[in-house]
Write a protein that holds these residues in place. Sequence first.
Motif, PDB file in Angstrom:
ATOM      1  N   ALA A   1       0.806  -1.091  -0.090  1.00 51.29           N
ATOM      2  CA  ALA A   1      -0.139   0.193   0.085  1.00 51.29           C
ATOM      3  C   ALA A   1       0.879   1.165   0.093  1.00 51.29           C
ATOM      4  N   PHE A   2       0.250   2.314  -0.548  1.00 42.67           N
ATOM      5  CA  PHE A   2       1.357   3.623  -0.650  1.00 42.67           C
ATOM      6  C   PHE A   2       0.229   4.774  -0.268  1.00 42.67           C
TER       7      PHE A   2
ATOM      8  N   TYR B   1      -8.703   2.556   2.554  1.00 40.76           N
ATOM      9  CA  TYR B   1      -7.572   3.026   3.147  1.00 40.76           C
ATOM     10  C   TYR B   1      -7.230   1.806   3.992  1.00 40.76           C
ATOM     11  N   LEU B   2      -5.929   1.476   4.354  1.00 38.52           N
ATOM     12  CA  LEU B   2      -5.366   0.478   4.967  1.00 38.52           C
ATOM     13  C   LEU B   2      -4.908   1.029   6.265  1.00 38.52           C
TER      14      LEU B   2
ATOM     15  N   THR C   1      -1.657  -4.999  -6.772  1.00 43.69           N
ATOM     16  CA  THR C   1      -1.841  -5.879  -5.641  1.00 43.69           C
ATOM     17  C   THR C   1      -3.270  -5.939  -5.019  1.00 43.69           C
ATOM     18  N   SER C   2      -3.603  -7.024  -4.511  1.00 43.13           N
ATOM     19  CA  SER C   2      -4.886  -6.970  -3.651  1.00 43.13           C
ATOM     20  C   SER C   2      -4.786  -7.097  -2.367  1.00 43.13           C
ATOM     21  N   VAL C   3      -5.494  -6.536  -1.185  1.00 45.59           N
ATOM     22  CA  VAL C   3      -5.389  -6.623   0.001  1.00 45.59           C
ATOM     23  C   VAL C   3      -6.986  -6.992   0.283  1.00 45.59           C
ATOM     24  N   ALA C   4      -6.945  -8.121   1.367  1.00 50.76           N
ATOM     25  CA  ALA C   4      -8.054  -8.313   2.172  1.00 50.76           C
ATOM     26  C   ALA C   4      -7.810  -8.311   3.586  1.00 50.76           C
TER      27      ALA C   4
ATOM     28  N   ARG D   1      -3.573   3.338   0.470  1.00 48.20           N
ATOM     29  CA  ARG D   1      -4.602   2.328  -0.411  1.00 48.20           C
ATOM     30  C   ARG D   1      -3.754   1.428  -1.059  1.00 48.20           C
ATOM     31  N   PRO D   2      -4.277   0.061  -1.351  1.00 48.45           N
ATOM     32  CA  PRO D   2      -3.369  -0.850  -1.943  1.00 48.45           C
ATOM     33  C   PRO D   2      -2.998  -0.547  -3.316  1.00 48.45           C
ATOM     34  N   THR D   3      -1.929  -0.795  -3.776  1.00 51.70           N
ATOM     35  CA  THR D   3      -0.836  -0.348  -4.956  1.00 51.70           C
ATOM     36  C   THR D   3      -1.662  -1.149  -6.170  1.00 51.70           C
TER      37      THR D   3
END
Length: 510
Positions: A311-312, A394-395, A334-337, A329-331
Motif C-alpha cells: 500500500a502507498f 484505506y488500510l 496488489t490486492s489486499v483483504a 490504499r493498495p497499489t
Amino acid sequence: MRPIDYVLRSAQRFPDKVALEGPEGTLTYAELIAKSEACAAFIQDLVPDERGRVGILAANNFAHVVTLLGILLSGRIWVPLNTRSAQAEIARAVRFVTPSLIVADASYVGLVPPTEGLEIVLGAPGQEPDPKLRRLTDELQAYAGKKPKPIYHPLAETQAIKFTGGTTGAPKGVMQSYRGWNAGIVSFIHAMRLQEDERFLATASISHGTSAFLFPILAQGGTIVLPEANRPPDLVRILERDRITATFLPPTLIYSILEEPTVRGRDWSALRHLIYGAAPMREDKVAEAQQVFGPVLETAYGQTESPAIIAFLTAAEAMKPENRPTVGRPTILTSVAILDSQGNEVAPGEWGEICVRGDLVMTGYWNQPEKTAEAFTKGWLRTGDGGYLDERGYLRLVDRIRDVIITGGFNVYPADVETAIGQHPDVIDCAVVGIPDSHWGEAVHGAVQLRAGSTLSERELIAFVRGILDGVKTPKGVHFFDELPRTANAKVSKAEVRREIDRRLGEAAA
C-alpha cells in the motif's frame, strides 16, 4: 521483460546522463552498464550454474550497485547480506543458502564463514584482509568490453533470496521472483509518479530499503545519490545542496532530522517524496514534517514477503488528517483483504489479519515448504499484521499478530533476543517485548529472572547480548523479576510482562 531491462532501456535513452553519484564521483548510464556487463561476464565464468547464488556484503558504494546489476545481467540469484548483522547470523545465512560467490567490502570479509566451494571477491577498495583474494576492480578491468551471455529465466523463477529472521534455527529465505520485482518497479513508478529528473538519496542500505527504490528510479532515467555521511546534520545539508527529489527514511531518522537547528528555513523546493516506512510515524511528527518540508511526506507499507509497496499513501493524501493514521490504499498490482481466523473476508472497518495477493507476493521460503504453506491461506499471503480497511479502501495497521518488534524501522524477533539472553549462565528465564518509545517507535526490552545470588547488572547483561547480536536487536533496557508472570498453562505471560515494565518505566519517569 526482466527487471534489469528497465535499466538497460534507460541506458539506451540516456547514455550520457548521470545514473550514479557519490563520494567516488559519477557514473553515467553508459558507464554503469559497461561496468555491470563486465561484472556479469565475470560472474558467469566464476559461477557457471545459471541458478547459482551470489551474495553481496557491502556498504552503499559504486561496487555494490555494479555487482547487483551484474548479478541480474548474469541471470544468477542475488543474496543480500546485512552488514549490521552479527557474524553468527551471517554464517547461518551463508550456510543455509550456499552461495557460490560473495562480493564483500574489505571491512566485512572477516564476517564471512569459511565455506567449501565459496569464492570471495573484494568489492570496494580498502586494505586487503588476504592478498590472495581477488579484487572486483581488477576483474572489471580484465573483463572490460565483454558482454554476458543473455539469460532469460521464466518470470516465476527466483531473482533474489532475502532473509527475514535469523539467529535461531534455519533463517527464512524469502524467494522473490522476476515477476515480483517487475510488479514492485511498476507499482512505485505509478504510485510516486516518478519522473526523469528524480534524484534519490540512498540513505538506507542497498541490501534492504534502497533496493526497492533503485530500479524504479533508474527505470525512469533518474539519478541515485550515495551520501558521504548519514548523520542527521549531514543529511540536512545533502538533501538541500544536492537538490534531492526523493528519499526513504525510517521515522526515527526523520525525528532526528527535525531536531536539527538548521532544518527550518532551508530551501526544500526540490523535494517531492520524503518517504517513511518499516514502522509507524507519530501523527504529531507527520504534521511537523509537513510543516517543515511541505506537502512531501509519504509512506509505503510492505514486508520482505511482499516487498515495500503493498500500500502507498501519497503526499497529497497525507495532507488530510483523516488519512494520517493509515498506510494508504493498495497499489495498482496488489490486492489486499482482511481475513478472520477462519480465512474469511471481513467487512470494511472490521479488524483481522492483513492478507495480500498479486504478482508482488513471494513464491515461498527457500527450502522450507512447510513454512511456505503456513504463510498462505486460500491463495492469500498472510502478513501477520492486524488491521482493517475503511469504507474508502484505506488500510489501517492496528496490531501485529506475529510476535515481532519494529524498532527504528527494523524487525526484531523476540525469540532471537531471548536465545541470546538465555546464553548467559546467570539467567534462568527471560522474555522480550516491545515497549512504545517516542524515538524508536518500539524499543526492545528484556524481562529476566536470575539465578539466586547473582549480582549480574543490567549494563553487564546488555553488553553480553551486544557481543552476540547487532545493536538493533540488543535490548534498550533489562528488567529483573524474582519470578516471571505466567499464564495458567505455565507459559510466560508477555502481556503481564509488558504491563509491569510499563509501570516501572512510568514510576521512574515520575
